[in-house]
Design a protein around this motif. Structure first.
Motif, PDB file in Angstrom:
ATOM      1  N   GLN A  90       0.824  -1.210   0.000  1.00 25.85           N
ATOM      2  CA  GLN A  90       0.000   0.000   0.000  1.00 25.85           C
ATOM      3  C   GLN A  90       0.860   1.263   0.000  1.00 25.85           C
ATOM      4  O   GLN A  90       0.577   2.215  -0.738  1.00 25.85           O
ATOM      5  N   PRO A 135     -10.289  -1.704  -1.045  1.00 24.59           N
ATOM      6  CA  PRO A 135      -9.668  -1.675   0.293  1.00 24.59           C
ATOM      7  C   PRO A 135      -8.308  -0.977   0.311  1.00 24.59           C
ATOM      8  O   PRO A 135      -7.990  -0.259   1.261  1.00 24.59           O
ATOM      9  N   VAL A 136      -7.522  -1.184  -0.755  1.00 25.97           N
ATOM     10  CA  VAL A 136      -6.201  -0.551  -0.835  1.00 25.97           C
ATOM     11  C   VAL A 136      -6.344   0.967  -0.909  1.00 25.97           C
ATOM     12  O   VAL A 136      -5.697   1.714  -0.166  1.00 25.97           O
ATOM     13  N   GLU A 155      -8.961   2.818  -0.188  1.00 25.68           N
ATOM     14  CA  GLU A 155      -9.576   3.343   1.033  1.00 25.68           C
ATOM     15  C   GLU A 155      -8.513   3.604   2.093  1.00 25.68           C
ATOM     16  O   GLU A 155      -8.547   4.621   2.808  1.00 25.68           O
ATOM     17  N   ALA A 156      -7.525   2.708   2.170  1.00 28.03           N
ATOM     18  CA  ALA A 156      -6.476   2.830   3.187  1.00 28.03           C
ATOM     19  C   ALA A 156      -5.500   3.959   2.896  1.00 28.03           C
ATOM     20  O   ALA A 156      -4.908   4.524   3.824  1.00 28.03           O
ATOM     21  N   ILE A 157      -5.312   4.312   1.613  1.00 16.40           N
ATOM     22  CA  ILE A 157      -4.276   5.290   1.264  1.00 16.40           C
ATOM     23  C   ILE A 157      -4.836   6.597   0.710  1.00 16.40           C
ATOM     24  O   ILE A 157      -4.061   7.518   0.406  1.00 16.40           O
ATOM     25  N   LYS A 158      -6.167   6.715   0.579  1.00 14.28           N
ATOM     26  CA  LYS A 158      -6.743   7.869  -0.136  1.00 14.28           C
ATOM     27  C   LYS A 158      -6.322   9.205   0.458  1.00 14.28           C
ATOM     28  O   LYS A 158      -6.121  10.183  -0.275  1.00 14.28           O
ATOM     29  N   GLN A 161      -3.526   9.884   1.689  1.00 13.37           N
ATOM     30  CA  GLN A 161      -2.098  10.114   1.397  1.00 13.37           C
ATOM     31  C   GLN A 161      -1.875  10.534  -0.054  1.00 13.37           C
ATOM     32  O   GLN A 161      -0.768  10.895  -0.428  1.00 13.37           O
ATOM     33  N   HIS A 209     -16.660   1.897   1.940  1.00 11.86           N
ATOM     34  CA  HIS A 209     -15.546   2.824   1.742  1.00 11.86           C
ATOM     35  C   HIS A 209     -16.074   4.251   1.761  1.00 11.86           C
ATOM     36  O   HIS A 209     -17.290   4.486   1.715  1.00 11.86           O
TER      37      HIS A 209
END
Length: 547
Positions: A103, A126-127, A129-132, A134, A154
């Protein structure tokens, strides 16, 4: 009377080598040819033409202009093929995101490229959502809603959905002319050290690579060819070096194209059978996976041609493929080279080759394709003898090499030291011009004053009937400097000991085929070999684990 030499002539059209020029004959000569996705969706080249225009119009409405970077996170699909054309044809830049990176690395590559629009397949929600939070440069997200895929909860602020965007867009777009040296694509190398490095390619480079590789693949008298009668399916991810440039060639030729989505061995074999696939390319680990799956045991693979790249083709795997009737051979290149530099196509022979010689030639690095200036040099940049024995580093010049690493002048200077692109591959070349890579510079094993090729030992061990996969690494040794260690994955139900493998290699040493130093000091049996994000054996990781 006016002098003939001074007649005024209308200014001729200065034909720029742009990706849009690759489509002229296709839509006229193959309008009804099929493009298939997962065996479930079928469309014609005429539909593809309309969808390319719809995609460009949709992107224009999202603010994409000349120089804007558009990033894509998708499986191998007709959508990816559309983006290969529509995005660069607008004058924008296509970033093909390596979805197998971590990620943090994915976030880094998207930010580093300056991507403003990001396409996201449902599977990668999911990926993202975790980094948006950044993603500093992305201002518009586009959702690729795959039927049958479950979307997680999400908070990604999607501007639109891919098919909805196309449905709402016009079927004509006036793709402009511009400088052929305009950047068309960016993607990131997956080195085993440091952050990923961005490589980039222009329209001119991609067009020249397409034309040249098309000619090289058409040149053999029989076999190892790609032509208008073929059915194409990539088995190299479309995020990785333009799927070796083959989708562009397949489209120019107007052949039937089959895109498999996410790689599932049984589904891939079913597509080969049901769609009549005759031409693919992949890394050796994918070929091994396909030949090992139950579905493949009951399918005729005798019309399939497969180019193996991204690493060596072990002799044992080549034999297994030939036994199934697969016309298998090596192609060589790297992320920095767009990628193809050479092909291991069989030279013309008046007499039939015996199996051992045929396997050896198919597994070589091969002959440089047209327009490739390939040299093998010592540390002083002097050419080594063309005797098939002297080794040095491969350095190259062709019209389609990346001109550097994106925003990384220091690494770019190292890449292009002395005016040639340095591949970091150690090889020899024989009197016919046939090249054989013996190792990566970082993977060469230095033992007893000799350089030992880990690839050569791997290929020999792969010939043992009980061996499924093998990696050979060097570990430190006080007496010899380094000694080779073989990490072996056995075939199912095979009964093989450490001594069996050593004796097998020792047999080749006794005949003088390899040095006695090449016999592994240790053989370790493992369940699997660690791979990189593009399916290559991760030797750096293996060295760290087994040191």
């Amino acid at each position: 009377m006016q002098d003939a030499g001074h007649d005024s002539t209308p200014t001729p059209y200065a034909y720029p080598l742009l990706i849009k020029q690759l489509l002229h004959t296709t839509f006229i000569q193959a309008p009804d040819q099929e493009i298939v996705y997962r065996g479930q969706l079928r469309m014609t080249y005429t539909t593809m033409r309309e969808r390319i225009a719809r995609l460009a119009n949709g992107l224009h409405d999202l603010g994409v202009r000349h120089g804007t970077t558009v990033a894509v996170m998708d499986w191998d699909s007709h959508r990816y093929l559309e983006s290969y054309f529509a995005v660069p044809m607008m004058g924008a830049v296509l970033q093909t995101v390596n979805v197998r990176l971590s990620q943090a690395e994915i976030a880094y590559t998207i930010n580093h490229s300056g991507a403003e629009v990001l396409f996201v397949h449902t599977d990668f929600l999911p990926v993202v959502e975790a980094i948006k939070d950044q993603l500093d440069t992305v201002r518009a997200f586009v959702w690729i809603d795959e039927p049958g895929s479950d979307a997680c909860e999400h908070t990604i602020p999607f501007a639109t959905e891919y098919e909805a965007m196309l449905a709402a867009s016009a079927t004509h777009y006036d793709f402009p002319d511009f400088d052929e040296n305009t950047r068309a694509t960016t993607f990131y190398t997956t080195g085993t050290t440091g952050l990923p490095k961005g490589v980039y390619f222009s329209h001119r480079q991609l067009v020249l690579h397409t034309i040249t590789l098309m000619a090289a693949l058409a040149s053999p008298v029989a076999g190892q060819r790609f032509h208008r009668g073929d059915v194409y399916m990539p088995l190299t991810p479309m995020f990785h070096v333009h799927a070796w440039g083959m989708p562009y060639i397949a489209t120019v030729l107007g052949v039937k194209q089959v895109y498999p989505g996410r790689y599932v061995p049984e589904r891939l074999v079913q597509l080969v059978r049901d769609e009549g696939v005759t031409f693919s390319h992949c890394v050796s680990t994918i070929l091994h996976m396909l030949l090992s799956c139950d579905e493949a045991k009951h399918v005729d693979l005798g019309k399939w041609k497969i180019v193996i790249g991204g690493g060596a083709l072990p002799h044992g795997l080549a034999r297994a493929a030939l036994d199934r009737g697969i016309d298998v051979f090596v192609g060589y290149g790297m992320s920095e080279t767009c990628p193809v530099l050479s092909l291991a196509q069989l030279p013309l022979h008046t007499e039939p080759l015996d199996l051992d010689e045929e396997v050896r030639l198919r597994c070589k690095t091969g002959f440089p394709v047209p327009l490739v200036d390939l040299r093998i040099v010592n540390e002083q940049m002097e050419d080594v003898p063309r005797d098939g024995k002297a080794y040095g580093e491969i350095v190259v010049r062709t019209p389609w090499l990346t001109q550097g690493y994106l925003n990384n002048p220091e690494a770019s200077a190292q890449l292009w030291a002395g005016g040639y692109l340095h591949t970091q591959d150690i090889a020899n070349i024989d009197t016919t011009g046939n090249v054989q890579i013996t190792d990566r510079i970082k993977d060469v094993i230095k033992s007893g004053g000799e350089w030992i090729s880990s690839l050569e030992i791997e290929s020999l061990i792969s010939l043992h009937p009980g061996v499924a996969e093998v990696a050979v690494i060097g570990i430190k040794d006080e007496k010899w400097g380094e000694r080779p260690v073989a990490l072996v994955v056995l075939r199912q139900d095979a009964q093989v000991s450490e001594d069996d493998v050593k004796q097998h290699v020792l047999g080749f040493s006794k005949t003088g085929q390899i040095s006695k130093y090449a016999v592994p000091q240790t053989v370790r049996f493992v369940d699997a070999l660690q791979k990189t994000s593009v399916g290559k054996t991760n030797k750096k990781w293996l060295r760290e684990q087994f040191a």
